[in-house]
Design a protein around this motif. Structure first.
Motif, PDB file in Angstrom:
ATOM      1  N   ARG A  20      15.592  33.449  45.969  1.00 60.39           N
ATOM      2  CA  ARG A  20      16.316  32.184  46.254  1.00 60.39           C
ATOM      3  C   ARG A  20      15.318  30.978  45.919  1.00 60.39           C
ATOM      4  O   ARG A  20      15.582  29.785  46.179  1.00 60.39           O
ATOM      5  N   ASP A  58      18.256  25.587  51.070  1.00 61.97           N
ATOM      6  CA  ASP A  58      19.295  26.437  50.406  1.00 61.97           C
ATOM      7  C   ASP A  58      20.426  25.562  50.295  1.00 61.97           C
ATOM      8  O   ASP A  58      21.279  25.314  51.398  1.00 61.97           O
ATOM      9  N   ASP A  60      23.515  26.402  49.687  1.00 57.51           N
ATOM     10  CA  ASP A  60      24.521  27.563  50.476  1.00 57.51           C
ATOM     11  C   ASP A  60      24.585  27.107  51.952  1.00 57.51           C
ATOM     12  O   ASP A  60      25.556  26.703  52.466  1.00 57.51           O
ATOM     13  N   ARG A 229      25.427  24.522  43.295  1.00 58.41           N
ATOM     14  CA  ARG A 229      25.033  25.872  43.495  1.00 58.41           C
ATOM     15  C   ARG A 229      25.260  26.688  42.188  1.00 58.41           C
ATOM     16  O   ARG A 229      24.880  27.721  42.126  1.00 58.41           O
TER      17      ARG A 229
END
Length: 230
Positions: A20, A58, A60, A229
């Motif tokens: 990631r 991140d 998400d 994203r």
């Protein structure tokens, strides 16, 4: 995931989510702060695993936030832990640093880049900005003009340009060697020099305003953040 390795006078902290690009979730920020606070070594070297230093938050996790102001505060606490540590903290930037990755590097006492390093604050492109202390530290480090350029444009700069604007102090092939050389200094002197250079008025009020603004933008641009994203 945060990984620590102690080797004599240097603690190496690695942001270890290469799949990631080392993007950080809330728990990762807490673990990073703890890894810095718990360091007994006089020098800490902060690295990213794989081909990136840190992609920042991140996305998400950002999309799913119920309390974006609290998330901004967690990032600020991680950056403040770096800034207020007794250890001298070196950001060893190899590969991409984006958003919160730049902000964590800004909190470090020394930023050292490899020729592969790149830096960018892309948040404005999807309706956010760097709220882990970035609006406080970026102009201090690079000056107001360069800070506006980076934060408003979202453009990416390479290691050479970062060096010219003062975002990094050195461009080297092996940043860890810089931490090793620093650790050869008198350890008590390292801590004292850091304290004296860091001595400045408290910026808690600025950070509160930063976190509140981040939360408002998060609410206004939830769909744009989700699209980023993809």
């Amino acid at each position: 995931m945060i990984r620590t390795t102690d080797d004599g006078p240097v603690r190496t902290i690695t942001l270890a989510r290469p799949e990631r690009r080392n993007a950080l979730r809330p728990a990762d920020l807490d673990a990073l702060a703890a890894a810095v606070r718990d360091a007994d070594a006089p020098v800490v070297s902060l690295h990213g695993a794989g081909s990136s230093f840190c992609a920042g938050a991140d996305l998400d996790a950002v999309v799913a936030l119920d309390d974006p102001e609290a998330f901004a505060r967690r990032g600020q606490r991680a950056a403040t832990a770096i800034e207020e540590s007794d250890a001298v903290v070196v950001a060893a930037v190899d590969g991409a640093a984006r958003g919160g990755g730049v902000e964590l590097a800004l909190a470090c006492d020394l930023r050292v880049a490899t020729p592969r390093a790149t830096f960018g604050e892309p948040g404005v492109r999807f309706g956010l900005f760097g709220a882990w202390g970035g609006t406080v530290r970026l102009p201090r480090v690079v000056g107001e003009g360069n800070a506006f350029d980076l934060a408003l444009s979202g453009r990416v700069v390479d290691a050479d340009e970062a060096l010219r604007m003062g975002l990094v102090s050195r461009v080297v092939d092996e940043p860890r060697l810089v931490a090793d050389r620093l650790a050869e200094g008198a350890h008590d002197a390292l801590a004292v020099v850091k304290r004296r250079v860091r001595d400045r008025d408290d910026h808690e009020t600025q950070e509160h305003a930063e976190a509140t603004a981040f939360a408002a933008l998060h609410r206004a641009h939830a769909d744009d953040i989700a699209s980023a994203r993809e």
